[in-house]
Design a protein around this motif. Structure first.
Motif, PDB file in Angstrom:
ATOM      1  N   ALA A  43    -129.753 -64.329 -12.426  1.00 58.26           N
ATOM      2  CA  ALA A  43    -129.472 -64.565 -13.841  1.00 58.26           C
ATOM      3  C   ALA A  43    -128.588 -65.786 -14.067  1.00 58.26           C
ATOM      4  CB  ALA A  43    -128.803 -63.330 -14.447  1.00 58.26           C
ATOM      5  N   HIS A  44    -127.576 -65.957 -13.203  1.00 62.39           N
ATOM      6  CA  HIS A  44    -126.592 -67.011 -13.429  1.00 62.39           C
ATOM      7  C   HIS A  44    -126.837 -68.274 -12.615  1.00 62.39           C
ATOM      8  CE1 HIS A  44    -123.921 -64.473 -15.888  1.00 62.39           C
ATOM      9  NE2 HIS A  44    -124.308 -63.488 -15.098  1.00 62.39           N
ATOM     10  N   HIS A  45    -127.552 -68.146 -11.510  1.00 64.23           N
ATOM     11  CA  HIS A  45    -127.813 -69.320 -10.665  1.00 64.23           C
ATOM     12  C   HIS A  45    -129.259 -69.295 -10.185  1.00 64.23           C
ATOM     13  CE1 HIS A  45    -123.470 -69.990 -10.608  1.00 64.23           C
ATOM     14  NE2 HIS A  45    -123.338 -68.720 -10.291  1.00 64.23           N
ATOM     15  N   PRO A  46    -130.227 -69.302 -11.109  1.00 67.05           N
ATOM     16  CA  PRO A  46    -131.635 -69.159 -10.722  1.00 67.05           C
ATOM     17  C   PRO A  46    -132.140 -70.307  -9.854  1.00 67.05           C
ATOM     18  CG  PRO A  46    -131.444 -69.800 -13.024  1.00 67.05           C
ATOM     19  CD  PRO A  46    -130.066 -69.464 -12.561  1.00 67.05           C
ATOM     20  N   THR A  59    -119.906 -47.073 -13.760  1.00 68.07           N
ATOM     21  CA  THR A  59    -118.628 -47.787 -13.677  1.00 68.07           C
ATOM     22  C   THR A  59    -118.561 -48.851 -14.766  1.00 68.07           C
ATOM     23  OG1 THR A  59    -118.496 -47.450 -11.286  1.00 68.07           O
ATOM     24  CG2 THR A  59    -117.153 -49.202 -12.206  1.00 68.07           C
ATOM     25  N   SER A  60    -117.515 -48.814 -15.531  1.00 70.42           N
ATOM     26  CA  SER A  60    -117.328 -49.785 -16.603  1.00 70.42           C
ATOM     27  C   SER A  60    -116.092 -50.640 -16.329  1.00 70.42           C
ATOM     28  CB  SER A  60    -117.148 -49.068 -17.949  1.00 70.42           C
ATOM     29  OG  SER A  60    -115.955 -48.291 -17.930  1.00 70.42           O
ATOM     30  N   ILE A  61    -115.996 -51.743 -17.037  1.00 74.95           N
ATOM     31  CA  ILE A  61    -114.796 -52.587 -16.940  1.00 74.95           C
ATOM     32  C   ILE A  61    -113.566 -51.778 -17.335  1.00 74.95           C
ATOM     33  CG2 ILE A  61    -113.605 -54.555 -17.943  1.00 74.95           C
ATOM     34  CD1 ILE A  61    -115.705 -55.438 -16.003  1.00 74.95           C
ATOM     35  N   THR A 113    -108.857 -56.492 -20.934  1.00 75.51           N
ATOM     36  CA  THR A 113    -108.715 -57.915 -21.250  1.00 75.51           C
ATOM     37  C   THR A 113    -108.246 -58.699 -20.038  1.00 75.51           C
ATOM     38  OG1 THR A 113    -108.154 -57.348 -23.528  1.00 75.51           O
ATOM     39  CG2 THR A 113    -107.630 -59.580 -22.801  1.00 75.51           C
ATOM     40  N   THR A 114    -107.366 -58.108 -19.251  1.00 76.99           N
ATOM     41  CA  THR A 114    -106.862 -58.781 -18.052  1.00 76.99           C
ATOM     42  C   THR A 114    -107.986 -59.065 -17.073  1.00 76.99           C
ATOM     43  OG1 THR A 114    -104.725 -57.673 -18.282  1.00 76.99           O
ATOM     44  CG2 THR A 114    -105.245 -58.612 -16.127  1.00 76.99           C
ATOM     45  N   TYR A 150    -110.534 -63.023 -15.312  1.00 77.27           N
ATOM     46  CA  TYR A 150    -110.958 -63.445 -13.983  1.00 77.27           C
ATOM     47  C   TYR A 150    -112.450 -63.272 -13.722  1.00 77.27           C
ATOM     48  CZ  TYR A 150    -105.922 -63.136 -13.359  1.00 77.27           C
ATOM     49  OH  TYR A 150    -104.565 -63.299 -13.512  1.00 77.27           O
ATOM     50  N   TYR A 151    -113.065 -62.324 -14.408  1.00 79.81           N
ATOM     51  CA  TYR A 151    -114.486 -62.050 -14.177  1.00 79.81           C
ATOM     52  C   TYR A 151    -115.220 -61.915 -15.515  1.00 79.81           C
ATOM     53  CZ  TYR A 151    -112.834 -61.128  -9.480  1.00 79.81           C
ATOM     54  OH  TYR A 151    -112.234 -61.252  -8.249  1.00 79.81           O
ATOM     55  N   LYS A 152    -116.414 -62.513 -15.585  1.00 79.97           N
ATOM     56  CA  LYS A 152    -117.178 -62.510 -16.836  1.00 79.97           C
ATOM     57  C   LYS A 152    -117.610 -61.102 -17.239  1.00 79.97           C
ATOM     58  CE  LYS A 152    -119.361 -66.961 -15.718  1.00 79.97           C
ATOM     59  NZ  LYS A 152    -119.159 -66.890 -14.244  1.00 79.97           N
ATOM     60  N   ASP A 153    -118.074 -60.346 -16.250  1.00 78.58           N
ATOM     61  CA  ASP A 153    -118.593 -59.004 -16.533  1.00 78.58           C
ATOM     62  C   ASP A 153    -118.661 -58.211 -15.224  1.00 78.58           C
ATOM     63  OD1 ASP A 153    -120.822 -60.045 -15.186  1.00 78.58           O
ATOM     64  OD2 ASP A 153    -121.867 -60.507 -17.042  1.00 78.58           O
ATOM     65  N   LYS A 154    -119.273 -57.063 -15.290  1.00 80.86           N
ATOM     66  CA  LYS A 154    -119.347 -56.167 -14.139  1.00 80.86           C
ATOM     67  C   LYS A 154    -120.192 -56.755 -13.015  1.00 80.86           C
ATOM     68  CE  LYS A 154    -121.537 -52.291 -14.762  1.00 80.86           C
ATOM     69  NZ  LYS A 154    -121.913 -50.933 -15.186  1.00 80.86           N
ATOM     70  N   THR A 155    -121.273 -57.457 -13.364  1.00 82.41           N
ATOM     71  CA  THR A 155    -122.113 -58.045 -12.327  1.00 82.41           C
ATOM     72  C   THR A 155    -121.384 -59.173 -11.600  1.00 82.41           C
ATOM     73  OG1 THR A 155    -123.150 -59.548 -13.942  1.00 82.41           O
ATOM     74  CG2 THR A 155    -124.274 -57.466 -13.481  1.00 82.41           C
ATOM     75  N   ASP A 156    -120.530 -59.868 -12.301  1.00 85.92           N
ATOM     76  CA  ASP A 156    -119.714 -60.915 -11.678  1.00 85.92           C
ATOM     77  C   ASP A 156    -118.804 -60.303 -10.613  1.00 85.92           C
ATOM     78  OD1 ASP A 156    -118.554 -63.346 -11.157  1.00 85.92           O
ATOM     79  OD2 ASP A 156    -117.395 -63.441 -12.993  1.00 85.92           O
TER      80      ASP A 156
END
Length: 214
Positions: free
Chosen positions: A122-125, A34-36, A48-49, A53-59
């Motif tokens: 990764a983002h909030h260790p 699954t990709s953006i 782009t839309t 709202y979301y940085k990437d797929k993990t977000d």
């Protein structure tokens, strides 16, 4: 409704569409496939839309993870009014299993997929796992109440809670991944109940084992 309120509602509606499309694709095609771009195509918007709202797929996966835990906590919080602690522990197990049956897509994101936890690391260790801790805290409190009532008195509270969670999680995972169905249909020599009754039958066996620890 003013312009500001309409804009905010449009934003929330669009985020909900993004999450619903992502959840569908994650479960149907797998996280890696699954990709953006695919998520954007599903809701007929540009990639782009989504990045607004979301940085990437993990977000996105972590946002779904949070939403699923919110739904699960709603179910479990209603059980606080079950006065007898052992009955409450049983009810929590049933509610957890029913949540998995009703929302297998959320369950997979919350407890089977590794990506939401990787996002947190990764983002909030520096943070713990707030969603899981809130659910586990309720289980700990219920086990403690059971111990005061004479159950599991010589056992470690956290270990009993973890064992309880592990058992119902295992049941849910085996059911969602169709392993139960395969065993029930292909391994008739084990004299197991039919697939539809297998989950309930094993849960009842687990409850009898717990009851014997008093």
């Amino acid at each position: 409704m003013g312009i500001k309120e309409r804009k905010e509602r449009h934003k929330e509606d669009l985020k909900a569409k993004i999450l619903e499309a992502a959840k569908k694709l994650f479960v149907k095609e797998g996280y890696e496939a699954t990709s953006i771009r695919k998520i954007a195509a599903e809701i007929e918007f540009s990639p782009t839309t989504i990045y607004l709202y979301y940085k990437d797929k993990t977000d996105i996966a972590y946002a779904l993870h949070q939403e699923g835990f919110s739904l699960l906590r709603e179910r479990l919080s209603a059980l606080i009014y079950v006065e007898q602690p052992f009955e409450r522990l049983k009810a929590m197990g049933r509610a957890y299993i029913q949540f998995a049956l009703d929302h297998p897509d959320f369950y997979e994101l919350m407890f089977i997929m590794k990506e939401p936890m990787e996002y947190l690391q990764a983002h909030h260790p520096e943070e713990d796992w707030p969603e899981g801790e809130r659910v586990f805290d309720g289980l700990i409190q219920t086990v403690e109440a059971c111990q005061k009532a004479g159950y599991f008195v010589d056992m470690n509270t956290a270990e009993v809670a973890m064992l309880s969670w592990s058992v119902v999680h295992g049941l849910c995972s085996l059911h969602i991944t169709s392993h139960f169905k395969h065993i029930a249909e292909k391994c008739s020599s084990y004299a197991l109940p039919e697939h539809e009754a297998l989950l309930e039958s094993i849960f009842q066996t687990y409850i009898r084992l717990l009851d014997g620890l008093k």
